[in-house]
Design a protein around this motif. Structure first.
Motif, PDB file in Angstrom:
ATOM      1  N   ALA A   1       0.852  -1.199   0.000  1.00  0.00           N
ATOM      2  CA  ALA A   1       0.000   0.000   0.000  1.00  0.00           C
ATOM      3  C   ALA A   1       0.885   1.246   0.000  1.00  0.00           C
ATOM      4  O   ALA A   1       1.264   1.759   1.042  1.00  0.00           O
ATOM      5  N   VAL A   2       1.216   1.708  -1.180  1.00  0.00           N
ATOM      6  CA  VAL A   2       2.161   2.807  -1.334  1.00  0.00           C
ATOM      7  C   VAL A   2       1.427   4.096  -1.689  1.00  0.00           C
ATOM      8  O   VAL A   2       0.578   4.106  -2.580  1.00  0.00           O
ATOM      9  N   ASP A   3       1.774   5.167  -1.002  1.00  0.00           N
ATOM     10  CA  ASP A   3       1.322   6.506  -1.383  1.00  0.00           C
ATOM     11  C   ASP A   3       2.352   7.057  -2.362  1.00  0.00           C
ATOM     12  O   ASP A   3       3.470   7.377  -1.980  1.00  0.00           O
ATOM     13  N   ARG A   4       2.004   7.174  -3.630  1.00  0.00           N
ATOM     14  CA  ARG A   4       2.964   7.549  -4.669  1.00  0.00           C
ATOM     15  C   ARG A   4       3.095   9.059  -4.868  1.00  0.00           C
ATOM     16  O   ARG A   4       3.767   9.507  -5.790  1.00  0.00           O
ATOM     17  N   ASP A   5       2.485   9.838  -4.003  1.00  0.00           N
ATOM     18  CA  ASP A   5       2.519  11.299  -4.123  1.00  0.00           C
ATOM     19  C   ASP A   5       3.851  11.824  -3.580  1.00  0.00           C
ATOM     20  O   ASP A   5       3.966  12.195  -2.412  1.00  0.00           O
ATOM     21  N   LEU A   6       4.861  11.853  -4.439  1.00  0.00           N
ATOM     22  CA  LEU A   6       6.195  12.266  -4.021  1.00  0.00           C
ATOM     23  C   LEU A   6       6.224  13.736  -3.611  1.00  0.00           C
ATOM     24  O   LEU A   6       6.834  14.099  -2.596  1.00  0.00           O
ATOM     25  N   ALA A   7       5.563  14.581  -4.375  1.00  0.00           N
ATOM     26  CA  ALA A   7       5.524  16.008  -4.034  1.00  0.00           C
ATOM     27  C   ALA A   7       4.859  16.216  -2.675  1.00  0.00           C
ATOM     28  O   ALA A   7       5.317  17.029  -1.858  1.00  0.00           O
ATOM     29  N   GLY A   8       3.783  15.477  -2.423  1.00  0.00           N
ATOM     30  CA  GLY A   8       3.109  15.597  -1.134  1.00  0.00           C
ATOM     31  C   GLY A   8       3.990  15.149   0.011  1.00  0.00           C
ATOM     32  O   GLY A   8       3.975  15.750   1.093  1.00  0.00           O
ATOM     33  N   ALA A   9       4.777  14.087  -0.201  1.00  0.00           N
ATOM     34  CA  ALA A   9       5.683  13.609   0.838  1.00  0.00           C
ATOM     35  C   ALA A   9       6.707  14.683   1.173  1.00  0.00           C
ATOM     36  O   ALA A   9       7.017  14.922   2.350  1.00  0.00           O
TER      37      ALA A   9
END
Length: 277
Positions: free
Chosen positions: A110-118
């Motif tokens: 279950a990966v959150d792929r929002d790099l900018a958000g991270a």
């Protein structure tokens, strides 16, 4: 050897007490400590061991892992800041964390792929932590990691990104780590080191092995065993004004399996040959 610091994980088989004794035995004046090893030794006991040995604490590793945005992570970083203050560490190294849902070395369904958000969450967490660190006289040191660690360990991949994140704060409060393993490949690294100037909070050295092992975390080698040209990096750091300790930090299964005294003797010889020259 006046500026050489032994990062404790270079001789990972040693406890804090053994690493302190090893530094004294080999004439090394500083040590970089890891929180879990300090906890195992005991914080107060570690303070006493280091003071009695006359060592400097070049860094405490690590704070960070801030990309989830949860309060637990902030609370743990506050504890890390308190520990760094108690130890009198020159800086608290901040490995900011990878994508939420990715655990280093484990499957991540279950990966959150929002790099900018991270990255935005890291900036927000830093805004909360800097005042707390400033009250305790602790300098936070943002460490960019090689891009191969972006998913699981650090969404900061270049020195330029780390400097952009540090820029809103005084240099004495938020600095950066220049680690040769992580930055050697960057075509902008020399310009970014010059830009960093007095924001350089730590200079860490080890080599980048080729080929890398299956576990790329363990791809660090003793200086001279890999592909890095240390002279221009070390010269740039010096020209930027950095005069602090130079910490040797090596993650390598063969190095960890070897006799720590032999490892430290080899580190000293390569440090004299490739870093101090």
């Amino acid at each position: 050897m006046s500026r050489l610091s032994l990062n404790q994980w270079t001789t990972r088989r040693w406890s804090v007490a053994e690493a302190v004794e090893g530094c004294v035995r080999h004439g090394v004046g500083a040590i970089g400590l890891w929180r879990q090893d300090v906890a195992a030794q005991g914080l107060d006991e570690t303070v006493k061991l280091v003071a009695d040995a006359g060592l400097r604490v070049s860094s405490l590793c690590r704070g960070g892992f801030l990309t989830s945005g949860d309060r637990e992570a902030l609370d743990d970083n506050r504890r890390a800041i308190d520990e760094a203050a108690t130890l009198g560490a020159a800086c608290l190294v901040m490995v900011v964390g990878g994508l939420p849902g990715v655990t280093p070395g484990e499957p991540s369904p279950a990966v959150d792929r929002d790099l900018a958000g991270a990255r935005e969450r890291v900036a927000g967490a830093l805004a909360e932590l800097v005042p707390y660190a400033a009250e305790r006289g602790v300098r936070l040191a943002l460490e960019p990691l090689h891009p191969m660690y972006c998913a699981d360990r650090a969404v900061l991949s270049t020195l330029g990104q780390a400097l952009d994140l540090a820029e809103p704060y005084p240099a004495e409060r938020v600095g950066v780590v220049v680690d040769t393993f992580h930055v050697w490949w960057d075509p902008q690294v020399l310009a970014q080191i010059a830009r960093a100037g007095d924001r350089i909070a730590s200079y860490q050295v080890c080599d980048h092995l080729h080929p890398l092992p299956a576990d790329v975390l363990l791809g660090r080698g003793v200086m001279g065993d890999g592909v890095i040209d240390f002279a221009p990096l070390t010269r740039a750091v010096a020209e930027a004004g950095y005069t602090g300790d130079i910490e040797v930090e090596i993650f390598n299964a063969d190095v960890w399996a070897a006799d720590p005294d032999e490892v430290l003797a080899r580190v000293k010889a390569r440090f004299a040959e490739l870093i101090e020259r």
